[in-house]
Design an enzyme around this catalytic site. Structure first.
Site, PDB file in Angstrom:
ATOM      1  N   PHE A  33      -5.124   1.986   6.123  1.00 48.13           N
ATOM      2  CA  PHE A  33      -4.579   3.115   6.450  1.00 48.13           C
ATOM      3  C   PHE A  33      -5.637   4.518   6.101  1.00 48.13           C
ATOM      4  O   PHE A  33      -5.712   5.271   7.134  1.00 48.13           O
ATOM      5  CB  PHE A  33      -3.315   3.455   5.647  1.00 48.13           C
ATOM      6  CG  PHE A  33      -2.191   2.981   6.192  1.00 48.13           C
ATOM      7  CD1 PHE A  33      -2.060   2.167   7.308  1.00 48.13           C
ATOM      8  CD2 PHE A  33      -1.001   2.992   5.572  1.00 48.13           C
ATOM      9  CE1 PHE A  33      -0.947   1.713   7.817  1.00 48.13           C
ATOM     10  CE2 PHE A  33       0.239   2.663   6.167  1.00 48.13           C
ATOM     11  CZ  PHE A  33       0.408   1.775   7.143  1.00 48.13           C
ATOM     12  N   ARG A  34      -6.000   4.506   5.094  1.00 49.94           N
ATOM     13  CA  ARG A  34      -6.633   5.889   4.619  1.00 49.94           C
ATOM     14  C   ARG A  34      -8.237   5.947   4.612  1.00 49.94           C
ATOM     15  O   ARG A  34      -8.683   7.196   4.199  1.00 49.94           O
ATOM     16  CB  ARG A  34      -6.199   6.407   3.230  1.00 49.94           C
ATOM     17  CG  ARG A  34      -4.742   6.519   3.154  1.00 49.94           C
ATOM     18  CD  ARG A  34      -3.819   6.870   1.957  1.00 49.94           C
ATOM     19  NE  ARG A  34      -2.525   7.014   2.211  1.00 49.94           N
ATOM     20  CZ  ARG A  34      -1.581   6.055   2.240  1.00 49.94           C
ATOM     21  NH1 ARG A  34      -2.072   4.626   1.938  1.00 49.94           N
ATOM     22  NH2 ARG A  34      -0.312   6.342   2.370  1.00 49.94           N
ATOM     23  N   GLN A 107       0.713  -5.286  -1.372  1.00 51.57           N
ATOM     24  CA  GLN A 107       1.221  -4.143  -0.859  1.00 51.57           C
ATOM     25  C   GLN A 107       1.135  -4.394   0.739  1.00 51.57           C
ATOM     26  O   GLN A 107       1.548  -3.751   1.603  1.00 51.57           O
ATOM     27  CB  GLN A 107       0.397  -2.900  -0.999  1.00 51.57           C
ATOM     28  CG  GLN A 107       0.719  -2.321  -2.454  1.00 51.57           C
ATOM     29  CD  GLN A 107       0.046  -0.892  -2.568  1.00 51.57           C
ATOM     30  OE1 GLN A 107       0.639   0.374  -2.143  1.00 51.57           O
ATOM     31  NE2 GLN A 107      -1.262  -1.064  -3.205  1.00 51.57           N
ATOM     32  N   ILE A 109       1.553  -6.552   4.436  1.00 49.39           N
ATOM     33  CA  ILE A 109       2.597  -7.233   4.835  1.00 49.39           C
ATOM     34  C   ILE A 109       1.989  -8.229   5.970  1.00 49.39           C
ATOM     35  O   ILE A 109       2.692  -8.748   6.776  1.00 49.39           O
ATOM     36  CB  ILE A 109       3.162  -6.112   5.997  1.00 49.39           C
ATOM     37  CG1 ILE A 109       2.196  -5.329   6.778  1.00 49.39           C
ATOM     38  CG2 ILE A 109       4.071  -5.018   4.892  1.00 49.39           C
ATOM     39  CD1 ILE A 109       2.982  -4.151   7.700  1.00 49.39           C
ATOM     40  N   HIS A 125       5.906  -4.878   0.051  1.00 46.46           N
ATOM     41  CA  HIS A 125       6.256  -3.986   1.251  1.00 46.46           C
ATOM     42  C   HIS A 125       6.937  -5.097   2.382  1.00 46.46           C
ATOM     43  O   HIS A 125       6.969  -4.577   3.762  1.00 46.46           O
ATOM     44  CB  HIS A 125       5.089  -3.158   1.705  1.00 46.46           C
ATOM     45  CG  HIS A 125       4.840  -2.271   0.755  1.00 46.46           C
ATOM     46  ND1 HIS A 125       3.653  -1.373   0.874  1.00 46.46           N
ATOM     47  CD2 HIS A 125       5.673  -1.520  -0.230  1.00 46.46           C
ATOM     48  CE1 HIS A 125       3.621  -0.417  -0.188  1.00 46.46           C
ATOM     49  NE2 HIS A 125       4.755  -0.775  -0.887  1.00 46.46           N
ATOM     50  N   CYS A 158      24.156 -10.064  19.195  1.00 49.38           N
ATOM     51  CA  CYS A 158      25.032  -8.963  19.126  1.00 49.38           C
ATOM     52  C   CYS A 158      24.110  -7.700  19.723  1.00 49.38           C
ATOM     53  O   CYS A 158      24.654  -6.768  19.994  1.00 49.38           O
ATOM     54  CB  CYS A 158      25.181  -8.660  17.707  1.00 49.38           C
ATOM     55  SG  CYS A 158      23.991  -8.019  16.847  1.00 49.38           S
ATOM     56  N   ASN A 219     -12.552  -1.091  -5.335  1.00 45.76           N
ATOM     57  CA  ASN A 219     -12.291  -0.220  -4.359  1.00 45.76           C
ATOM     58  C   ASN A 219     -13.430   0.555  -3.967  1.00 45.76           C
ATOM     59  O   ASN A 219     -13.986   1.243  -4.727  1.00 45.76           O
ATOM     60  CB  ASN A 219     -10.987   0.629  -4.658  1.00 45.76           C
ATOM     61  CG  ASN A 219     -10.249   1.036  -3.493  1.00 45.76           C
ATOM     62  OD1 ASN A 219      -9.619   0.204  -3.011  1.00 45.76           O
ATOM     63  ND2 ASN A 219     -10.184   2.452  -3.143  1.00 45.76           N
TER      64      ASN A 219
HETATM   65  P1  NAD Z   1      -4.992   2.478   1.798  1.00 46.60           P
HETATM   66  O1  NAD Z   1      -5.288   2.620   3.055  1.00 46.60           O
HETATM   67  O2  NAD Z   1      -4.317   3.716   1.334  1.00 46.60           O
HETATM   68  O3  NAD Z   1      -6.330   2.366   0.849  1.00 46.60           O
HETATM   69  C1  NAD Z   1      -7.259   1.112   1.045  1.00 46.60           C
HETATM   70  C2  NAD Z   1      -8.318   1.254   0.091  1.00 46.60           C
HETATM   71  O4  NAD Z   1      -8.937   0.277   0.198  1.00 46.60           O
HETATM   72  C3  NAD Z   1      -9.327   2.672   0.432  1.00 46.60           C
HETATM   73  O5  NAD Z   1      -9.319   3.486  -0.829  1.00 46.60           O
HETATM   74  C4  NAD Z   1     -10.703   2.028   0.865  1.00 46.60           C
HETATM   75  O6  NAD Z   1     -11.713   2.511   0.167  1.00 46.60           O
HETATM   76  C5  NAD Z   1     -10.625   0.384  -0.071  1.00 46.60           C
HETATM   77  N1  NAD Z   1     -11.312  -0.484   0.794  1.00 46.60           N
HETATM   78  C6  NAD Z   1     -10.843  -0.801   2.132  1.00 46.60           C
HETATM   79  N2  NAD Z   1     -11.560  -2.207   2.446  1.00 46.60           N
HETATM   80  C7  NAD Z   1     -12.286  -2.375   1.367  1.00 46.60           C
HETATM   81  C8  NAD Z   1     -12.913  -3.510   0.981  1.00 46.60           C
HETATM   82  N3  NAD Z   1     -13.464  -4.458   1.893  1.00 46.60           N
HETATM   83  N4  NAD Z   1     -13.579  -3.555  -0.336  1.00 46.60           N
HETATM   84  C9  NAD Z   1     -13.154  -2.512  -1.144  1.00 46.60           C
HETATM   85  N5  NAD Z   1     -12.470  -1.564  -1.024  1.00 46.60           N
HETATM   86  C10 NAD Z   1     -11.966  -1.348   0.598  1.00 46.60           C
HETATM   87  O7  NAD Z   1      -4.211   1.203   1.511  1.00 46.60           O
HETATM   88  P2  NAD Z   1      -2.794   0.919   0.605  1.00 46.60           P
HETATM   89  O8  NAD Z   1      -3.176   1.766  -0.760  1.00 46.60           O
HETATM   90  O9  NAD Z   1      -2.731  -0.224   0.378  1.00 46.60           O
HETATM   91  O10 NAD Z   1      -1.731   1.743   1.135  1.00 46.60           O
HETATM   92  C11 NAD Z   1      -1.631   1.337   2.535  1.00 46.60           C
HETATM   93  C12 NAD Z   1      -0.134   1.042   2.743  1.00 46.60           C
HETATM   94  O11 NAD Z   1      -0.134   0.643   4.334  1.00 46.60           O
HETATM   95  C13 NAD Z   1       0.332  -0.290   2.223  1.00 46.60           C
HETATM   96  O12 NAD Z   1       1.438   0.033   1.466  1.00 46.60           O
HETATM   97  C14 NAD Z   1       0.478  -1.251   3.032  1.00 46.60           C
HETATM   98  O13 NAD Z   1       1.811  -1.766   2.876  1.00 46.60           O
HETATM   99  C15 NAD Z   1       0.245  -0.930   4.318  1.00 46.60           C
HETATM  100  N6  NAD Z   1      -0.881  -1.423   5.024  1.00 46.60           N
HETATM  101  C16 NAD Z   1      -0.722  -2.960   5.339  1.00 46.60           C
HETATM  102  C17 NAD Z   1      -1.942  -3.596   5.924  1.00 46.60           C
HETATM  103  C18 NAD Z   1      -2.002  -4.842   5.757  1.00 46.60           C
HETATM  104  O14 NAD Z   1      -0.967  -5.597   5.714  1.00 46.60           O
HETATM  105  N7  NAD Z   1      -3.154  -5.796   5.901  1.00 46.60           N
HETATM  106  C19 NAD Z   1      -2.778  -2.772   6.683  1.00 46.60           C
HETATM  107  C20 NAD Z   1      -2.908  -1.337   6.816  1.00 46.60           C
HETATM  108  C21 NAD Z   1      -1.656  -0.670   5.859  1.00 46.60           C
END
Ligand code: NAD
Length: 247
Positions: A33-34, A107, A109, A125, A158, A219
């Protein structure tokens, strides 16, 4: 503390818990996401016309008030049927087989931990692979739910909207999953936290339950919890777990 000490501690342990976020699956081609290449940066085009942020679109009230927009965004950004488990998922599944990993708390899905072979997975989630009718509760697969492009999925029984069994923004986590996750984390000898910006609560609050002295953070970007960890790796999860698995 160095990599070797950690590797030895993991290989000797029978109670490692992994707590992961979206970053665990980026090496499978699913954006997080971020971070810089995350969904929040790339999603502006499809959301600009609606004037809503991704968090607003992926909320319970948006599912109710703008189902067309909700499903369009959800399909485009959160469904990755072609994605396969990467080396991080595989190492964790192997460690569970060897009795090292007690549980994976995720977290995510996307179901990739289970596809890699992990059995004890607490999905905070929910999962895109499970879907249910909001009216009568009937269960649907992902294909049944999103089979017709552009359509709002409806129950064959339904006619109410069929929704993903995913915790949307503004919704509560499932009590039994939370309990199991807290139990695993609070009793863990080693806790590996990876691929989460740790800004989404209540998920990030789970770290407060860890009572041990082997907290590992993997991370790419800094997190608010880095100072608490005994080991911090600012690099790829797949790479670090592979190194911890070798030798
Ligand atoms: P986030 O996007 O907020 O943060 C992801 C973090 O992972 C970042 O800080 C980034 O620097 C780090 N990162 C990314 N790829 C990396 C790698 N290969 N090695 C090391 N670090 C890495 O994610 P979040 O905190 O999990 O929150 C996002 C929410 O969105 C979650 O609650 C989740 O449910 C959902 N989401 C899920 C998916 C999925 O199921 N794959 C994908 C996107 C979002």
């Amino acid at each position: 503390m160095n990599m070797r000490t950690l590797r030895e501690a993991i290989q000797k342990s029978d109670n490692v818990v992994f707590f992961g976020g979206a970053g665990t699956s980026t090496e499978s081609g699913i954006p997080d996401f971020r971070s810089a290449r995350g969904i929040y940066r790339g999603a502006t085009e499809s959301t600009a016309s609606a004037d809503l942020s991704p968090e607003e679109i992926l909320s319970a009230s948006s599912l109710e008030r703008h189902p067309q927009l909700f499903f369009q965004f959800y399909r485009e950004h959160l469904i990755h049927r072609e994605a396969l488990p990467n080396r991080a998922h595989q190492v964790l599944a192997r460690w569970e087989d060897r009795g090292i990993i007690r549980a994976v708390v995720t977290q995510n899905i996307d179901g990739l931990h289970q596809r890699a072979g992990s059995r004890c997975v607490h999905e905070l989630h929910g999962s895109v692979w499970r879907n249910y009718c909001q009216g009568c509760g009937r269960r649907y697969t992902l294909d049944e739910t999103l089979g017709i492009p552009g359509a709002i999925p409806r129950c064959a029984g339904c006619n109410a909207v069929v929704r993903p069994d995913v915790v949307l923004f503004g919704e509560m986590l499932d009590d039994s999953v939370v309990e199991a996750a807290i139990d695993a984390i609070s009793n863990a000898e080693i806790l590996i936290v990876a691929g989460s910006s740790l800004v989404v609560y209540p998920a990030a609050g789970f770290l407060d339950y860890y009572r041990g002295n082997h907290l590992v953070l993997i991370n790419r970007d800094p997190t608010p919890f880095d100072r608490r960890a005994q080991w911090v790796f600012r690099r790829s999860i797949g790479e670090v777990l592979t190194e911890l698995d070798s030798g």
